[in-house]
Design an enzyme around this catalytic site. Structure first.
Site, PDB file in Angstrom:
ATOM      1  N   HIS A  76       0.852  -1.191   0.000  1.00  0.00           N
ATOM      2  CA  HIS A  76       0.000   0.000   0.000  1.00  0.00           C
ATOM      3  C   HIS A  76       0.884   1.235   0.000  1.00  0.00           C
ATOM      4  O   HIS A  76       1.824   1.333   0.788  1.00  0.00           O
ATOM      5  CB  HIS A  76      -0.885   0.014   1.244  1.00  0.00           C
ATOM      6  CG  HIS A  76      -1.651   1.280   1.437  1.00  0.00           C
ATOM      7  ND1 HIS A  76      -1.501   2.101   2.544  1.00  0.00           N
ATOM      8  CD2 HIS A  76      -2.586   1.896   0.655  1.00  0.00           C
ATOM      9  CE1 HIS A  76      -2.303   3.143   2.444  1.00  0.00           C
ATOM     10  NE2 HIS A  76      -2.978   3.043   1.310  1.00  0.00           N
ATOM     11  N   SER A  77       0.601   2.181  -0.919  1.00  0.00           N
ATOM     12  CA  SER A  77       1.285   3.473  -0.913  1.00  0.00           C
ATOM     13  C   SER A  77       2.795   3.279  -1.070  1.00  0.00           C
ATOM     14  O   SER A  77       3.248   2.668  -2.040  1.00  0.00           O
ATOM     15  CB  SER A  77       0.906   4.217   0.372  1.00  0.00           C
ATOM     16  OG  SER A  77       1.213   5.576   0.309  1.00  0.00           O
ATOM     17  N   TYR A  78       3.598   3.798  -0.123  1.00  0.00           N
ATOM     18  CA  TYR A  78       5.050   3.556  -0.154  1.00  0.00           C
ATOM     19  C   TYR A  78       5.371   2.062  -0.187  1.00  0.00           C
ATOM     20  O   TYR A  78       6.400   1.644  -0.744  1.00  0.00           O
ATOM     21  CB  TYR A  78       5.712   4.219   1.061  1.00  0.00           C
ATOM     22  CG  TYR A  78       7.042   3.632   1.424  1.00  0.00           C
ATOM     23  CD1 TYR A  78       8.181   3.919   0.667  1.00  0.00           C
ATOM     24  CD2 TYR A  78       7.173   2.774   2.516  1.00  0.00           C
ATOM     25  CE1 TYR A  78       9.415   3.352   0.999  1.00  0.00           C
ATOM     26  CE2 TYR A  78       8.390   2.215   2.843  1.00  0.00           C
ATOM     27  CZ  TYR A  78       9.515   2.499   2.086  1.00  0.00           C
ATOM     28  OH  TYR A  78      10.736   1.930   2.404  1.00  0.00           O
ATOM     29  N   HIS A 215      -7.457   7.139   0.172  1.00  0.00           N
ATOM     30  CA  HIS A 215      -6.209   6.373   0.069  1.00  0.00           C
ATOM     31  C   HIS A 215      -6.112   5.258   1.107  1.00  0.00           C
ATOM     32  O   HIS A 215      -5.637   4.160   0.801  1.00  0.00           O
ATOM     33  CB  HIS A 215      -5.051   7.358   0.231  1.00  0.00           C
ATOM     34  CG  HIS A 215      -3.693   6.775   0.076  1.00  0.00           C
ATOM     35  ND1 HIS A 215      -3.239   6.219  -1.102  1.00  0.00           N
ATOM     36  CD2 HIS A 215      -2.656   6.693   0.968  1.00  0.00           C
ATOM     37  CE1 HIS A 215      -1.986   5.811  -0.947  1.00  0.00           C
ATOM     38  NE2 HIS A 215      -1.616   6.084   0.299  1.00  0.00           N
TER      39      HIS A 215
END
Length: 235
Positions: A76-78, A215
């Site tokens: 997820h994300s980074y 997000h």
């Protein structure tokens, strides 16, 4: 049965999956939620020299120590940077890569290069000062309801800056050939991950799903996210 390894993003920890992992387990699957070095309950290990390689090793170590194979590996994300690096080193243990509103880096690029310019500038200022970056406002991630804010705010931690600036290497053809899925969280969009959604939405080599939420979908709509993960694991 599928084996899920769910890798959180920056400023987070394995706690981020508190509402999703139980759903996967109740459906008969295994779900591992490692916390990366220097954040979450491992914040006491934080130091400025932690980089992307350290976080990749965190997850590779889990795969090896638990002898996990045929894994559905999600970032997820980074965490997209992390799982990309893990695939380079352990492609034989992975069945599918899932990028949840995440970085999908090209060879030789770092996370900071993909972040919207004004936010990247702020990260750079903080990181070059003392080696860490403070969490952005939670509203950026769509986390605005009081109960969601209360859950996340007390658990967020500063994030090691060098993880954002180390460039990833993508040279393993086995990793490149792994099946991949992108899950786009579109409402509100972050401004950073839309570029990847645009790239992979129509790509027949990729699975693609859209969640009309913020997000941090694992906090905002855990049941909907879990349903997509169960579907994506079988694509």
């Amino acid at each position: 049965m599928s084996t899920f390894v769910l890798v959180h993003g920056a400023w987070s920890g394995g706690w981020k999956w508190r509402f999703v992992a139980p759903i996967l387990r109740r459906a008969g699957h295994e779900a591992f939620t490692p916390t990366l070095t220097g954040v979450g309950e491992r914040a006491h290990l934080a130091r400025p020299d932690i980089d992307l390689d350290v976080h990749v090793q965190d997850v590779v170590g889990l795969l090896e120590m638990e002898d996990l194979r045929d894994v559905v590996l999600l970032g997820h994300s980074y965490g997209g940077m992390v799982v990309t690096g893990v695939a380079e080193r352990a492609a034989e243990r992975i069945r599918r890569l899932i990028y949840l509103d995440a970085f999908v880096p090209e060879n030789g690029r770092c996370a900071l290069e993909y972040v919207v310019p004004e936010r990247a500038a702020g990260f750079r200022t903080q990181g070059e000062r003392d080696g860490f970056v403070d969490p952005p406002p939670m509203s950026v991630w769509g986390v605005v309801k009081p109960e969601h804010v209360a859950f996340a705010r007390q658990r967020e931690t500063r994030h090691p800056y060098r993880t954002f600036t180390q460039r990833v290497r993508r040279v393993n053809s086995s990793a490149a050939a792994l099946p991949k899925t992108f899950i786009y969280c579109s409402s509100p969009a972050t401004g950073t991950f839309d570029q990847f959604a645009s790239k992979y939405r129509g790509d027949p080599k990729w699975g693609f799903h859209e969640l009309k939420t913020g997000h941090d979908a694992m906090i905002l709509v855990p049941e909907e996210l879990a349903a997509i993960l169960l579907k994506a694991a079988q694509e």
